[in-house]
Design a protein around this motif. Structure first.
Motif, PDB file in Angstrom:
ATOM      1  N   VAL A  31       0.837  -1.203   0.000  1.00  0.00           N
ATOM      2  CA  VAL A  31       0.000   0.000   0.000  1.00  0.00           C
ATOM      3  C   VAL A  31       0.869   1.249   0.000  1.00  0.00           C
ATOM      4  N   ALA A  32       0.231   2.356  -0.379  1.00  0.00           N
ATOM      5  CA  ALA A  32       0.844   3.678  -0.262  1.00  0.00           C
ATOM      6  C   ALA A  32      -0.102   4.538   0.564  1.00  0.00           C
ATOM      7  N   PRO A  33       0.409   5.277   1.540  1.00  0.00           N
ATOM      8  CA  PRO A  33      -0.455   6.115   2.381  1.00  0.00           C
ATOM      9  C   PRO A  33      -1.147   7.204   1.565  1.00  0.00           C
ATOM     10  N   LEU A  34      -2.337   7.553   1.998  1.00  0.00           N
ATOM     11  CA  LEU A  34      -3.091   8.664   1.411  1.00  0.00           C
ATOM     12  C   LEU A  34      -3.112   9.764   2.467  1.00  0.00           C
ATOM     13  N   THR A  35      -2.490  10.895   2.158  1.00  0.00           N
ATOM     14  CA  THR A  35      -2.365  11.979   3.133  1.00  0.00           C
ATOM     15  C   THR A  35      -3.252  13.153   2.729  1.00  0.00           C
ATOM     16  N   PRO A  36      -3.513  14.051   3.676  1.00  0.00           N
ATOM     17  CA  PRO A  36      -4.225  15.280   3.308  1.00  0.00           C
ATOM     18  C   PRO A  36      -3.426  16.017   2.237  1.00  0.00           C
ATOM     19  N   ASP A  37      -4.116  16.782   1.435  1.00  0.00           N
ATOM     20  CA  ASP A  37      -3.440  17.502   0.351  1.00  0.00           C
ATOM     21  C   ASP A  37      -2.293  18.323   0.920  1.00  0.00           C
ATOM     22  N   SER A  38      -1.126  18.145   0.315  1.00  0.00           N
ATOM     23  CA  SER A  38       0.082  18.817   0.780  1.00  0.00           C
ATOM     24  C   SER A  38       0.880  19.265  -0.430  1.00  0.00           C
ATOM     25  N   GLU A  39       2.094  19.632  -0.177  1.00  0.00           N
ATOM     26  CA  GLU A  39       2.962  20.081  -1.256  1.00  0.00           C
ATOM     27  C   GLU A  39       3.087  19.007  -2.331  1.00  0.00           C
ATOM     28  N   GLY A  40       3.114  19.414  -3.566  1.00  0.00           N
ATOM     29  CA  GLY A  40       3.110  18.495  -4.687  1.00  0.00           C
ATOM     30  C   GLY A  40       4.478  17.984  -5.099  1.00  0.00           C
ATOM     31  N   TYR A  41       5.040  17.068  -4.329  1.00  0.00           N
ATOM     32  CA  TYR A  41       6.286  16.418  -4.732  1.00  0.00           C
ATOM     33  C   TYR A  41       6.007  15.526  -5.926  1.00  0.00           C
ATOM     34  N   PRO A  42       6.981  15.276  -6.781  1.00  0.00           N
ATOM     35  CA  PRO A  42       6.761  14.465  -7.989  1.00  0.00           C
ATOM     36  C   PRO A  42       6.304  13.030  -7.704  1.00  0.00           C
ATOM     37  N   THR A  43       6.589  12.508  -6.512  1.00  0.00           N
ATOM     38  CA  THR A  43       6.201  11.128  -6.189  1.00  0.00           C
ATOM     39  C   THR A  43       4.874  11.064  -5.425  1.00  0.00           C
ATOM     40  N   ARG A  44       4.140  12.158  -5.403  1.00  0.00           N
ATOM     41  CA  ARG A  44       2.859  12.207  -4.699  1.00  0.00           C
ATOM     42  C   ARG A  44       1.765  12.610  -5.671  1.00  0.00           C
ATOM     43  N   VAL A  45       0.775  11.743  -5.802  1.00  0.00           N
ATOM     44  CA  VAL A  45      -0.274  11.923  -6.806  1.00  0.00           C
ATOM     45  C   VAL A  45      -1.536  12.452  -6.143  1.00  0.00           C
TER      46      VAL A  45
END
Length: 116
Positions: A53-67
């Motif tokens: 799994v990959a964690p789902l976090t509150p909307d945050s800064e848009g790093y390239p590895t975060r969709v």
């Protein structure tokens, strides 16, 4: 009188959003439950006692590895730089699913990050 309880197996499918009991994992640090996206393929999900799994976090800064995804009318990010494998028994329930466009973006980031 003996009562039998039948426990049904939960269908855990790739790209579903699941609610997970916290553990000592780096990606799930809070004491409450966490939302994650199942990354492992369905064949693995059906045959092993673990899922990736990959964690789902509150909307945050848009790093390239975060969709960025939308779930329960809120935006969040699937944190693909914190992928982890957990035991299925930690999954409380399937809470939702991603859209086709969100899945396509996750596949693209996974390929770019881990393959190319």
């Amino acid at each position: 009188m003996i009562t039998r309880i039948t426990i049904t197996k939960m269908e855990i499918s790739q790209y579903k959003i699941v609610l997970v009991n916290p553990g000592n994992d780096a990606g799930i640090e809070s004491k409450s439950t966490a939302q994650c996206v199942v990354i492992s393929p369905d064949e693995i999900n059906r045959n092993l006692k673990t899922v990736t799994v990959a964690p789902l976090t509150p909307d945050s800064e848009g790093y390239p590895t975060r969709v960025k995804v939308k779930f329960n009318n809120k935006f969040g990010r699937v944190v693909l730089d914190q992928i982890m494998t957990i035991e299925k028994q930690r999954i409380i329930k399937v809470a939702g699913e991603l859209t086709g466009m969100e899945i396509k973006k996750i596949k693209s980031v996974l390929k770019e990050t881990f393959i190319d």
